[in-house]
Design a protein around this motif. Structure first.
Motif, PDB file in Angstrom:
ATOM      1  N   CYS A  51     -48.241  -1.786  49.717  1.00 59.89           N
ATOM      2  CA  CYS A  51     -48.821  -2.365  50.840  1.00 59.89           C
ATOM      3  C   CYS A  51     -49.821  -3.425  50.268  1.00 59.89           C
ATOM      4  O   CYS A  51     -50.205  -3.578  49.325  1.00 59.89           O
ATOM      5  CB  CYS A  51     -49.874  -1.310  51.729  1.00 59.89           C
ATOM      6  SG  CYS A  51     -51.515  -1.078  50.960  1.00 59.89           S
ATOM      7  N   ARG A  53     -52.857  -3.844  49.920  1.00 60.35           N
ATOM      8  CA  ARG A  53     -53.928  -2.963  48.961  1.00 60.35           C
ATOM      9  C   ARG A  53     -53.232  -2.538  47.861  1.00 60.35           C
ATOM     10  O   ARG A  53     -54.047  -2.018  46.700  1.00 60.35           O
ATOM     11  CB  ARG A  53     -54.816  -2.289  49.908  1.00 60.35           C
ATOM     12  CG  ARG A  53     -55.661  -3.187  50.778  1.00 60.35           C
ATOM     13  CD  ARG A  53     -56.810  -1.971  51.296  1.00 60.35           C
ATOM     14  NE  ARG A  53     -57.855  -2.508  52.153  1.00 60.35           N
ATOM     15  CZ  ARG A  53     -57.744  -2.468  53.429  1.00 60.35           C
ATOM     16  NH1 ARG A  53     -56.594  -1.684  54.045  1.00 60.35           N
ATOM     17  NH2 ARG A  53     -58.414  -3.123  54.315  1.00 60.35           N
ATOM     18  N   HIS A  55     -51.071  -0.257  47.782  1.00 57.55           N
ATOM     19  CA  HIS A  55     -50.740   1.391  47.672  1.00 57.55           C
ATOM     20  C   HIS A  55     -49.050   1.797  47.895  1.00 57.55           C
ATOM     21  O   HIS A  55     -48.483   0.785  48.430  1.00 57.55           O
ATOM     22  CB  HIS A  55     -51.194   2.401  49.092  1.00 57.55           C
ATOM     23  CG  HIS A  55     -52.838   2.020  49.129  1.00 57.55           C
ATOM     24  ND1 HIS A  55     -53.542   1.709  50.107  1.00 57.55           N
ATOM     25  CD2 HIS A  55     -53.787   2.104  48.136  1.00 57.55           C
ATOM     26  CE1 HIS A  55     -54.807   1.592  49.920  1.00 57.55           C
ATOM     27  NE2 HIS A  55     -54.912   1.913  48.601  1.00 57.55           N
ATOM     28  N   CYS A  64     -48.838   2.352  55.770  1.00 53.24           N
ATOM     29  CA  CYS A  64     -49.505   2.919  54.483  1.00 53.24           C
ATOM     30  C   CYS A  64     -50.064   4.080  54.906  1.00 53.24           C
ATOM     31  O   CYS A  64     -51.193   3.751  55.631  1.00 53.24           O
ATOM     32  CB  CYS A  64     -50.273   1.901  53.754  1.00 53.24           C
ATOM     33  SG  CYS A  64     -51.226   2.532  52.596  1.00 53.24           S
ATOM     34  N   CYS A  67     -53.891   3.718  53.254  1.00 51.31           N
ATOM     35  CA  CYS A  67     -54.980   3.018  54.272  1.00 51.31           C
ATOM     36  C   CYS A  67     -55.468   3.940  55.556  1.00 51.31           C
ATOM     37  O   CYS A  67     -56.681   3.447  55.959  1.00 51.31           O
ATOM     38  CB  CYS A  67     -54.471   1.688  54.463  1.00 51.31           C
ATOM     39  SG  CYS A  67     -54.407   0.354  53.102  1.00 51.31           S
TER      40      CYS A  67
HETATM   41 ZN   LIG Z   1     -52.538   0.941  51.665  1.00 49.99          ZN
END
Ligand SMILES: [Zn+2]
Length: 214
Positions: A51, A53, A55, A64, A67
């Motif tokens: 994702c 970020r 993940h 995700c 998140c």
């Molecule tokens: Zn994420």
């Protein structure tokens, strides 16, 4: 958002059983992958593309779940997945079998409400299952001869009737649940199992009079 751990730790923390997950090994979550997951009762993929970020754990719709951990129960809301537990009350010499949807069950809610009039409940055995709801229905039928509908009790000044209470031993309830799992080839993941070496919960199996007289 929580700090990212590895997939195994994440699933453990959120009580997501292995049989709900698929290792994508970095592959793209294509339409055919999603279709495969749906057909096989897989709700979460790991080692997905990251994702924004970074993940790599997602639900079937590419959300995700690191998140947004609230999407875990959302993803499972229409599934049969859940937790099954057997609890025993030593004072009452009774067994309860129940289910809970998203989190493994702890005894304190039974004890807080003095379920069936007792507050010494202990969860003896619990597991997650791909078809927790159907275990619940089937066990009712199998154990109905031990079923006791006499448990009226008071909580918060109101009268309650405890259903799901059986006059049988932990062994009896445990082996009945095992039979259901085997017969219907259910997928399970153990949460806890109490070994009753001293036979504390080896209650008498009391068959209801009107049933045994048949
Ligand atoms: Zn994420």
């Amino acid at each position: 958002m929580e700090e990212f751990t590895n997939a195994k730790e994440f699933f453990e923390k959120h009580e997501i059983a292995d049989f709900l997950t698929l290792d994508l090994k970095g592959k793209v979550e294509s339409k055919s992958v999603k279709e495969y997951m749906k057909l096989n009762g897989l709700y979460f993929a790991f080692n997905t593309n990251p994702c924004k970020r970074g993940h790599t754990i997602k639900d079937r719709h590419s959300h995700c779940v690191v998140c947004d951990t609230a999407s875990i129960s959302f993803a499972l809301r229409n599934s049969q997945y859940g937790f099954v537990y057997i609890a025993g009350s030593e004072c009452g010499e009774i067994i309860k079998i129940g289910t809970s949807k998203f989190k493994s069950f702890r005894e304190f809610s039974l004890n807080r409400t003095s379920y069936a009039g007792y507050n010494d409940w202990k969860v003896l055995y619990s597991f997650s299952c791909n078809e927790a709801v159907s275990v619940e229905k089937k066990k009712k039928k199998e154990l109905s001869i031990y079923h006791s509908d006499l448990f009226e009790y008071k909580h918060d000044g109101k009268k309650h009737i405890a259903s799901e209470v059986f006059k049988c031993s932990y062994d009896k309830a445990y082996s009945m649940v095992q039979e259901i799992i085997l017969k219907h080839k259910l997928k399970t993941n153990l949460v806890n199992k109490f070994n009753d070496h001293t036979g504390i919960y080896n209650f008498r199996n009391l068959i209801r009079l009107n049933d045994s007289a048949k």
